[in-house]
Design a protein around this motif. Structure first.
Motif, PDB file in Angstrom:
ATOM      1  N   GLY A 132      30.852  41.925  47.183  1.00  0.00           N
ATOM      2  CA  GLY A 132      32.024  41.987  46.314  1.00  0.00           C
ATOM      3  C   GLY A 132      31.805  41.165  45.059  1.00  0.00           C
ATOM      4  O   GLY A 132      30.946  40.280  45.015  1.00  0.00           O
ATOM      5  N   ILE A 133      32.590  41.453  44.043  1.00  0.00           N
ATOM      6  CA  ILE A 133      32.534  40.701  42.790  1.00  0.00           C
ATOM      7  C   ILE A 133      33.948  40.300  42.418  1.00  0.00           C
ATOM      8  O   ILE A 133      34.896  41.066  42.600  1.00  0.00           O
ATOM      9  CB  ILE A 133      31.847  41.518  41.676  1.00  0.00           C
ATOM     10  N   LEU A 134      34.084  39.067  41.924  1.00  0.00           N
ATOM     11  CA  LEU A 134      35.391  38.544  41.525  1.00  0.00           C
ATOM     12  C   LEU A 134      35.289  38.027  40.099  1.00  0.00           C
ATOM     13  O   LEU A 134      34.298  37.382  39.737  1.00  0.00           O
ATOM     14  CB  LEU A 134      35.807  37.413  42.480  1.00  0.00           C
ATOM     15  N   GLY A 135      36.307  38.309  39.292  1.00  0.00           N
ATOM     16  CA  GLY A 135      36.311  37.834  37.920  1.00  0.00           C
ATOM     17  C   GLY A 135      37.671  37.342  37.495  1.00  0.00           C
ATOM     18  O   GLY A 135      38.692  37.971  37.794  1.00  0.00           O
ATOM     19  N   TYR A 136      37.687  36.209  36.811  1.00  0.00           N
ATOM     20  CA  TYR A 136      38.913  35.584  36.307  1.00  0.00           C
ATOM     21  C   TYR A 136      38.898  35.656  34.785  1.00  0.00           C
ATOM     22  O   TYR A 136      37.962  35.181  34.141  1.00  0.00           O
ATOM     23  CB  TYR A 136      38.973  34.142  36.807  1.00  0.00           C
ATOM     24  N   SER A 137      39.911  36.289  34.198  1.00  0.00           N
ATOM     25  CA  SER A 137      40.068  36.364  32.754  1.00  0.00           C
ATOM     26  C   SER A 137      38.838  37.046  32.127  1.00  0.00           C
ATOM     27  O   SER A 137      38.558  38.203  32.414  1.00  0.00           O
ATOM     28  CB  SER A 137      40.323  34.966  32.181  1.00  0.00           C
ATOM     29  N   TYR A 154      28.317  46.841  44.325  1.00  0.00           N
ATOM     30  CA  TYR A 154      29.562  46.242  44.784  1.00  0.00           C
ATOM     31  C   TYR A 154      30.503  47.254  45.434  1.00  0.00           C
ATOM     32  O   TYR A 154      30.753  48.331  44.903  1.00  0.00           O
ATOM     33  CB  TYR A 154      30.260  45.538  43.628  1.00  0.00           C
ATOM     34  N   LYS A 155      31.051  46.832  46.604  1.00  0.00           N
ATOM     35  CA  LYS A 155      31.993  47.655  47.359  1.00  0.00           C
ATOM     36  C   LYS A 155      33.435  47.201  47.151  1.00  0.00           C
ATOM     37  O   LYS A 155      34.369  47.889  47.553  1.00  0.00           O
ATOM     38  CB  LYS A 155      31.663  47.590  48.859  1.00  0.00           C
ATOM     39  N   ALA A 156      33.623  46.007  46.565  1.00  0.00           N
ATOM     40  CA  ALA A 156      34.966  45.462  46.364  1.00  0.00           C
ATOM     41  C   ALA A 156      34.985  44.628  45.088  1.00  0.00           C
ATOM     42  O   ALA A 156      34.042  43.892  44.808  1.00  0.00           O
ATOM     43  CB  ALA A 156      35.388  44.619  47.561  1.00  0.00           C
ATOM     44  N   MET A 157      36.069  44.757  44.331  1.00  0.00           N
ATOM     45  CA  MET A 157      36.213  44.024  43.071  1.00  0.00           C
ATOM     46  C   MET A 157      37.581  43.352  43.035  1.00  0.00           C
ATOM     47  O   MET A 157      38.617  44.005  43.108  1.00  0.00           O
ATOM     48  CB  MET A 157      36.083  44.986  41.882  1.00  0.00           C
ATOM     49  N   GLY A 158      37.564  42.013  42.935  1.00  0.00           N
ATOM     50  CA  GLY A 158      38.799  41.249  42.804  1.00  0.00           C
ATOM     51  C   GLY A 158      38.938  40.745  41.383  1.00  0.00           C
ATOM     52  O   GLY A 158      38.021  40.124  40.849  1.00  0.00           O
ATOM     53  N   LEU A 159      40.083  41.004  40.769  1.00  0.00           N
ATOM     54  CA  LEU A 159      40.303  40.656  39.366  1.00  0.00           C
ATOM     55  C   LEU A 159      41.525  39.750  39.256  1.00  0.00           C
ATOM     56  O   LEU A 159      42.632  40.140  39.645  1.00  0.00           O
ATOM     57  CB  LEU A 159      40.521  41.924  38.536  1.00  0.00           C
ATOM     58  N   LEU A 160      41.338  38.551  38.717  1.00  0.00           N
ATOM     59  CA  LEU A 160      42.433  37.626  38.476  1.00  0.00           C
ATOM     60  C   LEU A 160      42.716  37.606  36.983  1.00  0.00           C
ATOM     61  O   LEU A 160      41.907  37.105  36.199  1.00  0.00           O
ATOM     62  CB  LEU A 160      42.069  36.226  38.979  1.00  0.00           C
ATOM     63  N   ALA A 161      43.846  38.199  36.597  1.00  0.00           N
ATOM     64  CA  ALA A 161      44.221  38.283  35.183  1.00  0.00           C
ATOM     65  C   ALA A 161      43.040  38.714  34.327  1.00  0.00           C
ATOM     66  O   ALA A 161      42.593  37.985  33.437  1.00  0.00           O
ATOM     67  CB  ALA A 161      44.767  36.943  34.695  1.00  0.00           C
ATOM     68  N   PRO A 162      42.501  39.907  34.576  1.00  0.00           N
ATOM     69  CA  PRO A 162      41.278  40.315  33.876  1.00  0.00           C
ATOM     70  C   PRO A 162      41.488  40.612  32.402  1.00  0.00           C
ATOM     71  O   PRO A 162      42.485  41.220  32.009  1.00  0.00           O
ATOM     72  CB  PRO A 162      40.877  41.590  34.628  1.00  0.00           C
ATOM     73  N   VAL A 235      45.229  40.641  40.558  1.00  0.00           N
ATOM     74  CA  VAL A 235      46.219  39.587  40.790  1.00  0.00           C
ATOM     75  C   VAL A 235      46.612  39.016  39.436  1.00  0.00           C
ATOM     76  O   VAL A 235      45.742  38.649  38.639  1.00  0.00           O
ATOM     77  CB  VAL A 235      45.639  38.476  41.699  1.00  0.00           C
ATOM     78  N   HIS A 236      47.913  38.943  39.169  1.00  0.00           N
ATOM     79  CA  HIS A 236      48.330  38.353  37.883  1.00  0.00           C
ATOM     80  C   HIS A 236      49.668  37.656  38.032  1.00  0.00           C
ATOM     81  O   HIS A 236      50.411  37.876  38.996  1.00  0.00           O
ATOM     82  CB  HIS A 236      48.375  39.412  36.773  1.00  0.00           C
ATOM     83  N   GLY A 237      49.966  36.780  37.075  1.00  0.00           N
ATOM     84  CA  GLY A 237      51.165  35.953  37.137  1.00  0.00           C
ATOM     85  C   GLY A 237      52.271  36.446  36.227  1.00  0.00           C
ATOM     86  O   GLY A 237      52.009  37.002  35.164  1.00  0.00           O
ATOM     87  N   ASP A 238      53.496  36.174  36.627  1.00  0.00           N
ATOM     88  CA  ASP A 238      54.626  36.636  35.822  1.00  0.00           C
ATOM     89  C   ASP A 238      54.905  35.742  34.617  1.00  0.00           C
ATOM     90  O   ASP A 238      55.714  36.079  33.758  1.00  0.00           O
ATOM     91  CB  ASP A 238      55.886  36.773  36.685  1.00  0.00           C
ATOM     92  N   LYS A 239      54.170  34.605  34.522  1.00  0.00           N
ATOM     93  CA  LYS A 239      54.337  33.707  33.370  1.00  0.00           C
ATOM     94  C   LYS A 239      53.074  33.656  32.509  1.00  0.00           C
ATOM     95  O   LYS A 239      52.954  32.794  31.640  1.00  0.00           O
ATOM     96  CB  LYS A 239      54.679  32.296  33.850  1.00  0.00           C
ATOM     97  N   ASP A 240      52.144  34.566  32.756  1.00  0.00           N
ATOM     98  CA  ASP A 240      50.877  34.582  32.017  1.00  0.00           C
ATOM     99  C   ASP A 240      51.101  35.206  30.642  1.00  0.00           C
ATOM    100  O   ASP A 240      51.441  36.387  30.534  1.00  0.00           O
ATOM    101  CB  ASP A 240      49.833  35.387  32.798  1.00  0.00           C
TER     102      ASP A 240
END
Length: 296
Positions: A132-137, A154-162, A235-240
């Motif tokens: 898997g791969i994960l990326g923030y911003s 990659y079989k899975a991708m996690g994105l934090l506020a990409p 995944v993202h925030g409501d105050k971003d």
């Protein structure tokens, strides 16, 4: 009554002992990934038990670093507790990197991410069939770009506020929404000096190279994302206010198979740079659950 209390005390003590054991279960290794002549500082976290383990490559944000204020450290711990091995690296000019920030442009960051995966597979018990791969911003932009590349593993991708918008829109954001300021910065980067002096909204002093501008300008991370065939979580925030809801929704529109988690009270720091345990816990548990299920 006394016996019952003693039994309860022993039970609580047992749980405390198990928790303490789990907290020490993973093995953390500080390594150097050689990518050509570039030395890339990286951290590998191996879960307790026998591998091979599913593995996730973690990519930090613009000007962040592989610790991200402790947030990536805690996230790697949460993934290890879920039985997932991780590697996270410092891109040029960030964290412990000895490279100048002018080398921190997209192709170098993507190359360092890919080199870190190769290092992990060669030296640690990572399962090449469960990656898997994960990326923030900005790391999300890197993950998306790698994910749409033919032959990526990659079989899975996690994105934090990409950071997923077209490059010109992103550059205008860096310029405070001003076309004139963007043109000024680009002219400075194109001068004999070779870079533009830039201060981020968080007060960081950076040197942005002409190649940084040119590569971002050409970047369209959602244009070919349909070529990616794995699972995806946003995944993202409501105050971003840095990566706004429309940008996260654009990822879902471009890749309808993706799922999304909204984190209440989360700004662009996601509890990495502030004391927000509920925000941190939801970010960590969301990615741990996602990768556990997607990389079974």
């Amino acid at each position: 009554m006394h016996a019952a209390k003693t039994g309860l005390t022993m039970l609580v003590a047992s749980f405390a002992l198990v928790a303490a054991t789990m907290a020490q279960a993973e093995t953390v290794s500080e390594v150097t990934v050689m990518n050509g002549a570039r030395a890339v500082p990286a951290t590998v976290v191996v879960p307790d038990g026998e591998g091979p383990f599913p593995a996730v490559v973690m990519n930090h944000g613009h000007g962040g670093g592989r610790q991200e204020g402790g947030g990536f450290t805690r996230l790697a711990k949460a993934l290890a507790d879920a039985g997932i091995l991780t590697i996270r690296m410092d891109f040029p000019g960030s964290g412990d990197s000895k490279e100048p920030f002018t080398e921190g442009y997209l192709t170098n960051m993507i190359s360092d991410s890919n080199a870190s995966l190769a290092y992990l597979l060669a030296n640690f018990p990572a399962d090449p069939a469960r990656l898997g791969i994960l990326g923030y911003s900005m790391g999300g932009r890197i993950a998306l770009t790698i994910g749409e590349t033919e032959g990526n593993p990659y079989k899975a991708m996690g994105l934090l506020a990409p950071s997923a918008n077209p490059g010109k829109d992103l550059l205008l954001f860096f310029a405070g929404g001003s076309e004139a300021e963007y043109e000024r910065l680009y002219a400075e980067a194109s001068s004999d000096k070779g870079y533009a002096d830039y201060t981020t909204m968080f007060g960081q002093q950076q040197k942005l190279s002409k190649q940084w501008f040119d590569e971002l300008l050409a970047s369209k991370p959602l244009e070919s994302i349909s070529a990616y065939k794995g699972a995806m979580l946003v995944v993202h925030g409501d105050k971003d206010v840095v990566i706004k809801p429309a940008e996260n929704e654009a990822v879902i529109a471009a890749y309808p198979a993706a799922s999304i988690v909204l984190v209440p009270e989360a700004d662009h720091g996601y509890g990495f740079y502030s004391d927000q345990p509920e925000v941190s816990a939801l970010v960590e548990s969301s990615f741990a659950k996602f990768f556990s299920e997607a990389l079974k």
